[in-house]
Design a protein around this motif. Structure first.
Motif, PDB file in Angstrom:
ATOM      1  N   MET A   1     124.765 -25.147  43.614  1.00 24.16           N
ATOM      2  CA  MET A   1     124.160 -24.097  43.880  1.00 24.16           C
ATOM      3  C   MET A   1     123.106 -23.646  42.681  1.00 24.16           C
ATOM      4  N   GLY A   2     122.720 -25.037  42.365  1.00 28.71           N
ATOM      5  CA  GLY A   2     121.174 -24.822  41.466  1.00 28.71           C
ATOM      6  C   GLY A   2     121.741 -24.882  40.032  1.00 28.71           C
ATOM      7  N   VAL A   3     120.583 -24.578  39.203  1.00 27.96           N
ATOM      8  CA  VAL A   3     121.543 -24.416  37.684  1.00 27.96           C
ATOM      9  C   VAL A   3     121.856 -23.013  37.047  1.00 27.96           C
ATOM     10  N   HIS A   4     122.783 -23.153  36.872  1.00 26.06           N
ATOM     11  CA  HIS A   4     123.485 -21.829  35.181  1.00 26.06           C
ATOM     12  C   HIS A   4     122.964 -21.744  34.351  1.00 26.06           C
ATOM     13  N   GLY A   5     122.798 -20.126  33.906  1.00 26.68           N
ATOM     14  CA  GLY A   5     122.637 -19.931  32.744  1.00 26.68           C
ATOM     15  C   GLY A   5     122.642 -18.873  32.377  1.00 26.68           C
ATOM     16  N   ILE A   6     121.399 -18.654  31.953  1.00 21.12           N
ATOM     17  CA  ILE A   6     121.803 -16.625  31.261  1.00 21.12           C
ATOM     18  C   ILE A   6     119.800 -16.033  31.932  1.00 21.12           C
ATOM     19  N   ILE A   7     120.355 -14.642  32.639  1.00 23.67           N
ATOM     20  CA  ILE A   7     119.304 -14.439  33.419  1.00 23.67           C
ATOM     21  C   ILE A   7     118.722 -13.167  31.626  1.00 23.67           C
ATOM     22  N   SER A   8     119.597 -12.517  31.695  1.00 24.18           N
ATOM     23  CA  SER A   8     118.744 -11.288  30.449  1.00 24.18           C
ATOM     24  C   SER A   8     119.614 -11.011  29.831  1.00 24.18           C
ATOM     25  N   TYR A   9     119.903 -10.730  29.087  1.00 26.43           N
ATOM     26  CA  TYR A   9     121.146  -9.904  28.131  1.00 26.43           C
ATOM     27  C   TYR A   9     120.484  -8.866  27.592  1.00 26.43           C
ATOM     28  N   GLY A  10     122.058  -8.482  26.700  1.00 29.21           N
ATOM     29  CA  GLY A  10     121.254  -7.120  26.098  1.00 29.21           C
ATOM     30  C   GLY A  10     122.712  -6.748  24.580  1.00 29.21           C
ATOM     31  N   ALA A  11     122.110  -6.202  23.661  1.00 25.43           N
ATOM     32  CA  ALA A  11     123.302  -6.250  22.587  1.00 25.43           C
ATOM     33  C   ALA A  11     122.899  -5.100  21.941  1.00 25.43           C
ATOM     34  N   TYR A  12     123.725  -4.151  21.575  1.00 25.02           N
ATOM     35  CA  TYR A  12     124.163  -2.852  21.518  1.00 25.02           C
ATOM     36  C   TYR A  12     124.715  -2.971  19.852  1.00 25.02           C
ATOM     37  N   ILE A  13     123.567  -2.387  18.605  1.00 25.64           N
ATOM     38  CA  ILE A  13     124.986  -2.451  17.094  1.00 25.64           C
ATOM     39  C   ILE A  13     124.794  -1.069  16.776  1.00 25.64           C
ATOM     40  N   PRO A  14     125.414  -0.252  16.905  1.00 24.25           N
ATOM     41  CA  PRO A  14     125.731   1.024  16.365  1.00 24.25           C
ATOM     42  C   PRO A  14     124.602   1.428  15.204  1.00 24.25           C
ATOM     43  N   ARG A  15     124.355   2.913  14.937  1.00 26.62           N
ATOM     44  CA  ARG A  15     123.634   2.932  14.563  1.00 26.62           C
ATOM     45  C   ARG A  15     123.891   3.301  13.082  1.00 26.62           C
ATOM     46  N   GLY A  16     125.174   3.112  12.692  1.00 28.41           N
ATOM     47  CA  GLY A  16     125.825   4.010  11.457  1.00 28.41           C
ATOM     48  C   GLY A  16     125.968   2.829  10.729  1.00 28.41           C
ATOM     49  N   CYS A  17     125.952   2.725   9.414  1.00 26.33           N
ATOM     50  CA  CYS A  17     126.302   1.554   8.745  1.00 26.33           C
ATOM     51  C   CYS A  17     127.792   1.565   7.864  1.00 26.33           C
ATOM     52  N   LEU A  18     128.075   0.924   6.920  1.00 26.20           N
ATOM     53  CA  LEU A  18     129.401   1.465   5.773  1.00 26.20           C
ATOM     54  C   LEU A  18     128.889   0.144   4.922  1.00 26.20           C
ATOM     55  N   LEU A  19     128.370   0.790   3.933  1.00 25.92           N
ATOM     56  CA  LEU A  19     127.883  -0.327   2.887  1.00 25.92           C
ATOM     57  C   LEU A  19     129.387  -0.697   1.398  1.00 25.92           C
ATOM     58  N   ARG A  20     129.179  -1.871   1.553  1.00 26.53           N
ATOM     59  CA  ARG A  20     130.651  -1.978   0.751  1.00 26.53           C
ATOM     60  C   ARG A  20     130.160  -1.753  -0.675  1.00 26.53           C
ATOM     61  N   SER A  21     129.693  -1.502  -0.843  1.00 24.94           N
ATOM     62  CA  SER A  21     129.608  -0.495  -2.157  1.00 24.94           C
ATOM     63  C   SER A  21     130.074   0.274  -2.033  1.00 24.94           C
ATOM     64  N   SER A  22     130.072   1.630  -1.372  1.00 25.48           N
ATOM     65  CA  SER A  22     130.773   2.706  -1.130  1.00 25.48           C
ATOM     66  C   SER A  22     132.232   2.132  -0.932  1.00 25.48           C
ATOM     67  N   ILE A  23     133.216   0.926   0.276  1.00 25.89           N
ATOM     68  CA  ILE A  23     134.344   1.425  -0.578  1.00 25.89           C
ATOM     69  C   ILE A  23     134.613   0.655  -1.777  1.00 25.89           C
ATOM     70  N   ALA A  24     133.478  -0.414  -2.406  1.00 23.73           N
ATOM     71  CA  ALA A  24     134.461  -0.163  -3.806  1.00 23.73           C
ATOM     72  C   ALA A  24     134.579   0.473  -4.744  1.00 23.73           C
ATOM     73  N   GLU A  25     133.974   1.225  -4.276  1.00 23.16           N
ATOM     74  CA  GLU A  25     133.398   2.901  -5.280  1.00 23.16           C
ATOM     75  C   GLU A  25     134.344   3.707  -4.952  1.00 23.16           C
ATOM     76  N   PHE A  26     135.188   3.812  -3.756  1.00 23.31           N
ATOM     77  CA  PHE A  26     136.010   4.458  -3.262  1.00 23.31           C
ATOM     78  C   PHE A  26     138.146   4.094  -3.694  1.00 23.31           C
ATOM     79  N   THR A  27     137.968   2.738  -4.114  1.00 25.09           N
ATOM     80  CA  THR A  27     138.854   2.217  -3.902  1.00 25.09           C
ATOM     81  C   THR A  27     139.614   1.288  -5.138  1.00 25.09           C
ATOM     82  N   GLY A  28     137.953   0.936  -5.489  1.00 26.89           N
ATOM     83  CA  GLY A  28     137.972  -0.392  -6.847  1.00 26.89           C
ATOM     84  C   GLY A  28     137.853  -1.644  -6.118  1.00 26.89           C
ATOM     85  N   LYS A  29     138.272  -2.019  -5.110  1.00 26.34           N
ATOM     86  CA  LYS A  29     138.313  -2.850  -4.437  1.00 26.34           C
ATOM     87  C   LYS A  29     137.286  -3.917  -4.119  1.00 26.34           C
TER      88      LYS A  29
END
Length: 471
Positions: A1-29
């Motif tokens: 039934m024809g060639v299969h594949g990707i017709i369209s795509y989308g991605a979503y990354i939340p607007r917030g990020c956590l700097l790993r330096s903030s984890i290290a500063e808080f936990t010492g690890k």
């Protein structure tokens, strides 16, 4: 039934990020380098899946016949989460909506099965990774979602053709999580590294033979897996250039990561490029795709690189509170009661799909929808008007420090929508100090609150991304 594949795509990354330096500063690890993506307090895998799916369907005229949703962190057990996404997208009632879950391999399994199907299928994946405070699982994880509309060239113009692939299955326990726990446990890393190496070698050689392709014909390889050392050790085994896996910028997004890497590739790909997607999860999967001329015409509305660039740091204490790992004093107001299921069914188009009504005589837009116009007229002289993609303008707003919310203060705004309609809505993903009257907002599907185990889904407004303003 024809060639299969990707017709369209989308991605979503939340607007917030956590700097790993903030984890290290808080936990010492941990490390001070890089960051991980963080879903907001009102997001879960279902709401993130809706955002990715909306992006995927914006650039395609093909209507999916099936909706498959894969996640290892479902918002509901027993109840199908894909039906929530189905309602938010306002898909036809005869579109099958099914969950794929329990393991990260379910995501690549859903994609592989869709690529072998003769039905147009929207494959949505989402993950929300966490771990013990200060641990590797916490800092190396990430939150994201993707959506791939899979079909044949007879159902829609393909961005990328599926050339074929191979799956090798192996049963060993290097990562596990029992029901009711919030994060994974892992075995000593060298064990997984040794287990995956022969699987990659076997799957890669068999995939090259089956598809009849040479390594010099492959433009790029995308390697994904939660076992970072096994992924790194796989690179010299395939003798092909390997793309950045984005873990330094957003972390490893688990079930969503293979298709996220594929989406990031499509954001930049040129026609005629061959890409290999290699996934390490309870075995090894290898899939080959070749881009077409159409890849340059229908890219992701907001490229992944732009989504990463526009992220804002979230304080570590707030992240812990959002994840339920730190008890925070909430406003001294009664907790909300559980939403009524019968009422939700009666207003499903409005509640889940953000569908207003428009008076066919006067042209007045009613939000929420009404059976009769504000100026009278005949009952049910209305037409449905989807508003989820409408841009609005802030007419006025207020800050509420007393209303129940895990993220006080709450910003409420009166929004005027292009083409008509006015509604008081809650704002999200917004800095209260940067909100201005006249600012533009777009709608996003969120969870208002959860009571008695029932998620109260509805739509909020958020500031329009810079990229959309430029387009």
């Amino acid at each position: 039934m024809g060639v299969h594949g990707i017709i369209s795509y989308g991605a979503y990354i939340p607007r917030g990020c956590l700097l790993r330096s903030s984890i290290a500063e808080f936990t010492g690890k941990g490390s001070n380098k890089g960051a991980r993506s963080v879903a907001s307090y009102d997001e879960n895998t279902t709401t993130m899946g809706v955002e990715a799916a909306r992006n995927a369907l914006k650039r395609s005229d093909t209507n999916p016949k099936k909706l498959w949703f894969s996640t290892v962190v479902p918002a509901y057990m027993d109840k199908t989460n894909a039906t929530n996404i189905h309602s938010a997208l306002q898909l036809d009632d005869f579109v099958e909506a099914t969950d794929f879950g329990n393991s990260t391999r379910s995501a690549i399994g859903a994609l592989s099965n869709a690529l072998e199907s003769d039905f147009s299928t929207l494959v949505v994946t989402a993950d929300l990774r966490t771990g013990p405070s200060g641990g590797t699982e916490e800092s190396s994880g990430g939150d994201a979602s993707t959506a791939l509309l899979i079909g044949t060239d007879e159902q829609g113009a393909l961005l990328a053709e599926y050339l074929g692939g191979v799956t090798v299955t192996s049963d060993f326990t290097d990562r596990w999580r029992v029901p009711g726990t919030s994060y994974s446990q892992v075995w000593e890393e060298r064990f997984g590294e040794q287990a995956y190496k022969p699987l990659v070698e076997r799957a890669w050689s068999e995939a090259l033979r089956k598809v009849d392709i040479r390594t010099e014909d492959i433009s790029l390889a995308l390697i994904s897996g939660l076992h970072s050392r096994a992924v790194a050790k796989s690179i010299p085994l395939i003798d092909v250039e390997v793309a950045d896996d984005l873990t330094g910028k957003i972390g490893n997004t688990g079930a969503a990561h293979p298709s996220l890497l594929l989406a990031n590739f499509l954001d930049q790909a040129k026609p005629g490029e061959v890409v290999a997607l290699i996934v390490l999860a309870d075995g090894c999967d290898v899939l080959f795709f070749r881009t077409t001329q159409e890849v340059e015409n229908r890219r992701n509305p907001v490229p992944i690189s732009d989504q990463i660039e526009s992220q804002s740091p979230v304080p570590y204490s707030k992240y812990l509170s959002w994840r339920g790992l730190l008890d925070s004093q909430l406003p001294n107001r009664p907790s909300p009661t559980r939403p009524s299921s019968p009422a939700a069914v009666r207003r499903n188009d409005w509640k889940m799909g953000f569908v207003a009504s428009k008076d066919t005589t006067t042209g007045i837009v009613h939000m929420p929808p009404s059976r009769i116009g504000i100026k009278g007229g005949d009952v049910d002289d209305m037409e449905k008007l989807p508003m989820a993609d409408s841009i609005g303008t802030i007419e006025t707003f207020t800050l509420d420090n007393l209303v129940y919310s895990p993220n006080s203060p709450v910003v409420f705004a009166v929004v005027n929508f292009e083409g008509g309609g006015r509604l008081p809505v809650e704002l999200t993903d917004a800095d209260p100090e940067k909100i201005e009257i006249g600012g533009q907002v777009e709608m996003t599907f969120r969870c208002l609150y959860t009571a008695d185990g029932i998620h109260n889904y509805f739509w909020k407004a958020r500031p329009v991304r810079r990229e959309r303003e430029k387009s």
